[in-house]
Design a protein around this motif. Structure first.
Motif, mmCIF file in Angstrom:
data_model
loop_
_atom_site.group_PDB
_atom_site.id
_atom_site.type_symbol
_atom_site.label_atom_id
_atom_site.label_comp_id
_atom_site.label_asym_id
_atom_site.label_seq_id
_atom_site.Cartn_x
_atom_site.Cartn_y
_atom_site.Cartn_z
ATOM 1 N N TYR A 86 1.616 4.306 -22.781
ATOM 2 C CA TYR A 86 2.711 5.303 -23.153
ATOM 3 C C TYR A 86 3.267 5.975 -21.884
ATOM 4 O O TYR A 86 4.451 5.709 -21.595
ATOM 5 N N HIS A 99 4.794 10.004 -27.437
ATOM 6 C CA HIS A 99 3.414 9.690 -27.395
ATOM 7 C C HIS A 99 2.840 9.718 -28.910
ATOM 8 O O HIS A 99 3.168 10.789 -29.275
ATOM 9 N N ASP A 106 -0.153 8.962 -31.919
ATOM 10 C CA ASP A 106 -1.645 8.679 -32.149
ATOM 11 C C ASP A 106 -1.668 7.184 -33.380
ATOM 12 O O ASP A 106 -1.846 7.647 -34.398
ATOM 13 N N ASN A 107 -1.153 6.255 -32.829
ATOM 14 C CA ASN A 107 -0.933 4.970 -33.990
ATOM 15 C C ASN A 107 -2.562 4.537 -34.235
ATOM 16 O O ASN A 107 -3.354 4.588 -33.424
ATOM 17 N N GLU A 116 -4.652 1.199 -34.613
ATOM 18 C CA GLU A 116 -4.895 0.150 -33.498
ATOM 19 C C GLU A 116 -3.915 -1.153 -33.529
ATOM 20 O O GLU A 116 -3.213 -1.507 -32.725
ATOM 21 N N ASP A 142 0.203 3.226 -28.226
ATOM 22 C CA ASP A 142 0.088 4.486 -28.239
ATOM 23 C C ASP A 142 1.465 5.241 -28.235
ATOM 24 O O ASP A 142 1.386 6.394 -27.419
ATOM 25 N N LYS A 160 1.114 14.796 -28.295
ATOM 26 C CA LYS A 160 0.917 13.451 -28.961
ATOM 27 C C LYS A 160 1.024 13.616 -30.451
ATOM 28 O O LYS A 160 0.346 14.543 -31.166
ATOM 29 N N HIS A 210 1.250 12.763 -34.417
ATOM 30 C CA HIS A 210 0.756 11.963 -35.790
ATOM 31 C C HIS A 210 1.819 10.962 -36.029
ATOM 32 O O HIS A 210 2.991 11.210 -36.136
ATOM 33 N N ARG A 267 -3.477 8.039 -40.439
ATOM 34 C CA ARG A 267 -2.480 7.597 -39.665
ATOM 35 C C ARG A 267 -1.774 6.478 -40.286
ATOM 36 O O ARG A 267 -0.719 5.974 -39.889
#
Length: 326
Positions: free
Chosen positions: A91, A170, A172-173, A175, A195, A223, A225, A326
């Motif tokens: 990011y 930014h 919070d993905n 993976e 990210d 950050k 969601h 997520r």
């Protein structure tokens, strides 16, 4: 339009023998580059995944290609390399990329999709004997996008303000996240992976960012969601649809450089730049963006004056999302 700039829309030249960016005649139809970068397709196993076209047919990510000269391919590869390197770091590195680099990278993907859509339209017109019907407003938008994309091969300066805005968030993905969206009629693009998330408006002279100042201020430094990023995406895609101007630009050659200046968006009608916000229509867009979480239009606009939000709480502060996958 400046004479330095190649304009394929003058004679609708979208064959595979002409470089998409410079208009140079190619030696072979094998001189092609991918619309979506190879490193991205390989990282997310996209090559054989379906890509839905405007006529409801499906191609694959790998089949979307652009005829490209060696010179233009080198310029595209240089931009692509900068973005790939930043994406590997995450990011912060992506956020630090110059807006012009991000515009060139995103613009090439979006224009690549447009190019393939036009080729499909031409093929269909030839097969059916019908005339290719193309809106002049869309031609103007695509022509301007193509002209500005030539900043990869011609020195170009955007005067006073950039015609485009690219926001980097930014996020919070999970993976393996890869979520690409575009709307070529309104020239808006979003991408969520690693990210971060990107939202780009490629021809609004920054007005969408002004419209969404509150959401951008609330989320700055946070950050997010994924559900929060998708909410911002829904807002942007909806207002790109509400945007009721057809931006115009002047292109002026000075020496070996092209200067691009946006014309004022205010016109003689004195109409607002955006049409009126309708809660139900926004709710339908948001319902689509929130599909992974299953929220319905009824839930979203239960209170039409205050649609459901994961960005803002009842006191108007940034909302922390807990317990939602997520």
């Amino acid at each position: 339009m400046a004479t330095k700039l190649y304009n394929p829309f003058l004679d609708f030249k979208f064959d595979n023998k002409t470089c998409f960016l410079t208009g140079e005649t190619l030696q072979s139809e094998d001189e092609q580059i991918q619309v979506f970068p190879m490193w991205m397709m390989r990282a997310f196993d996209l090559e054989e995944k379906p890509f839905k076209m405007l006529d409801e047919s499906f191609s694959t990510y790998k089949k979307l290609q652009l005829p490209c000269s060696t010179r233009a391919a080198a310029a595209v590869a240089a931009v692509d390399g900068l973005v790939e390197h930043a994406v590997e770091k995450g990011y912060e590195a992506v956020r630090e990329l110059e807006q012009e680099v991000l515009f060139q990278w995103i613009g090439k993907i979006l224009y690549g999709v447009v190019f393939n859509e036009i080729q499909a339209g031409i093929r269909h017109a030839v097969m059916t004997g019908e005339e290719l019907n193309f809106s002049q407003a869309l031609v103007q938008k695509f022509r301007n996008l193509h002209a500005m994309l030539q900043s990869m091969v011609i020195p170009m300066e955007f005067e006073h303000k950039n015609p485009f805005t690219i926001e980097v968030f930014h996020v919070d993905n999970a993976e393996d996240t890869f979520l690409y969206r575009d709307e070529i009629n309104t020239l808006i693009f979003s991408l969520r992976m690693k990210d971060f998330g990107l939202i780009a408006t490629l021809q609004d002279n920054g007005t969408n960012a002004i419209y969404h100042e509150e959401a951008l201020a609330l989320t700055k430094g946070e950050k997010l969601h994924p559900v929060q990023f998708e909410e911002i995406g829904a807002k942007y895609f909806y207002t790109a649809y509400l945007f009721n101007r057809l931006p115009e630009y002047t292109y002026m050659e000075v020496g070996d450089k092209v200067f691009v200046e946006p014309m004022p968006l205010n016109d003689w009608t004195m109409k607002p730049i955006f049409d009126n916000w309708q809660a139900k229509t926004y709710g339908q867009v948001l319902e689509n963006f929130w599909k992974p979480w299953g929220y319905t239009l009824f839930e979203i606009i239960k209170d039409p004056e205050n649609p459901m939000s994961f960005i803002k709480d009842e006191e108007g502060n940034f909302k922390t999302v807990e317990g939602l996958p997520r």
